[in-house]
Design a protein around this motif. Sequence first.
Motif, short mmCIF file in Angstrom:
data_model
loop_
_atom_site.label_atom_id
_atom_site.label_comp_id
_atom_site.label_asym_id
_atom_site.label_seq_id
_atom_site.Cartn_x
_atom_site.Cartn_y
_atom_site.Cartn_z
N LEU A 285 34.98 34.52 51.09
CA LEU A 285 34.25 33.31 50.71
C LEU A 285 35.17 32.29 50.05
N ALA A 286 36.14 32.80 49.31
CA ALA A 286 37.08 31.89 48.64
C ALA A 286 37.81 31.05 49.67
N GLU A 287 38.19 31.70 50.78
CA GLU A 287 38.88 30.96 51.82
C GLU A 287 37.97 29.88 52.40
N ARG A 288 36.69 30.24 52.57
CA ARG A 288 35.74 29.29 53.16
C ARG A 288 35.54 28.06 52.27
N VAL A 289 35.48 28.27 50.97
CA VAL A 289 35.15 27.14 50.07
C VAL A 289 36.37 26.58 49.34
N ASP A 290 37.56 27.05 49.73
CA ASP A 290 38.79 26.62 49.10
C ASP A 290 38.82 26.92 47.60
#
Length: 394
Positions: A285-290
């Motif tokens: 999720l971190a990758e998705r939301v930067d």
Amino acid sequence: MRPPGADTVLVRHGDLNTKSNTVKRYMEDLLAANLEALLEDRSIPGEVERRWNRPLIHTDEDAVDAATAAATDTFGVVSASPAVTVSTEKARILEVLEETARECYDGGTFAVDARRADKTLPYDSEDLAREGGAAIWDVVEDECEFEPAVDLDDPDVTFGVEVREDLAFVYLESVSGPGGLPLGAQEKTIALVSGGIDSPVAAYEMMRRGSPIVPVYVDLGQYGGIDHEARAMETVRTLAEYAPNFDMQAYKVPGGETVDLLVDEMEVGRMLSLRRFFYRAAEVLAERVDAHGIVTGEAVGQKSSQTVQNLGVTSRATSLPIHRPLLTWDKHDIVDRAREIGTFTDSTIDAGCNRVAPDRTETNARQKRLLESEPDDLLERAEEAARAAELVEP
Ligand SMILES: Nc1ncnc2c1ncn2[C@@H]1O[C@H](COP(=O)(O)OP(=O)(O)OP(=O)(O)O)[C@@H](O)[C@H]1O
């Protein structure tokens, strides 16, 4: 307590003063924008003036207490004082001190705490403290029914005077704020929120240091349930009140099937594999939301899953840093902070869910042993669950 006619809030920050002028200017602008957002969200009339070193809120006398409370809920604010604004002319400052003494000093001891930012003025802070003290003394002796008394160490009433370049301020109290940095001064982080007491406090602490959080809740299926989720969302809602100009939508990760599997297949080590599942889902999720890190409410030794060995082993499920702001906090300090920030009541609603924890728990995990005992596809399951995560309005 505030002087009569107080219509200004004097806002003090702290860590911003350790920055270069360029960074400080940028952070003061962020702070002002966040102050404006809190005032607007609470329907408090007021204009924020972006002054170097001392942001001000101009409001009216009826709203000055509410504006002070909003300021002391704003990340980055060390303290705030409801104040009267005066010209820097010394005679005028003394007059306001006299009026304030008439209205607000009704016994006990007093002191004048004077500060002068502008060194070009024809008087210094000692002159102000001495002459201000004398003016207050005379007015009380002449007009009041008690004897004035000075106590410079521990006064009952402190008359604060702060003189800046073009204006001076008189106030009677400094209300503490959270300190830290303005929200937005750091990049985003993922906050794993369970609805328990600890994780909302950890998320708050990260926000306090300037990092906007993206809340992530893992749905534990039959081991969580509607009430468990509602409790987590309630804490997010409370945290969102400190950040009305930031998006605080939460992600719900479906974890029920994996929890069932872990309960069926693992005994010792189950809770650690569940943490590994959380971290890997958070990473996706971190990758998705930067976002640039994962925040949890873990504290060394608070639970068997939180021994130093176990934290070391579980952390290896992700390449992202795991931030544990409460790592060294004692439980009673966490509870005190939860009460202060308003998440304690949310966190203690009975969620009536089943217990995932086994009777026999691991306290001394070894990476190899844990990986051998957990489902082979645990981390793939976490990645898939994160991809299936849905946004929920807190
Ligand atoms: N269902 C969940 N969804 C998201 N994160 C969770 C969930 N359960 C636990 N966590 C995260 O894992 C951390 C450790 O959980 P655990 O229940 O072991 O500890 P805790 O110290 O009781 O934390 P809390 O009081 O926040 O529940 C929590 O602080 C939280 O960050």
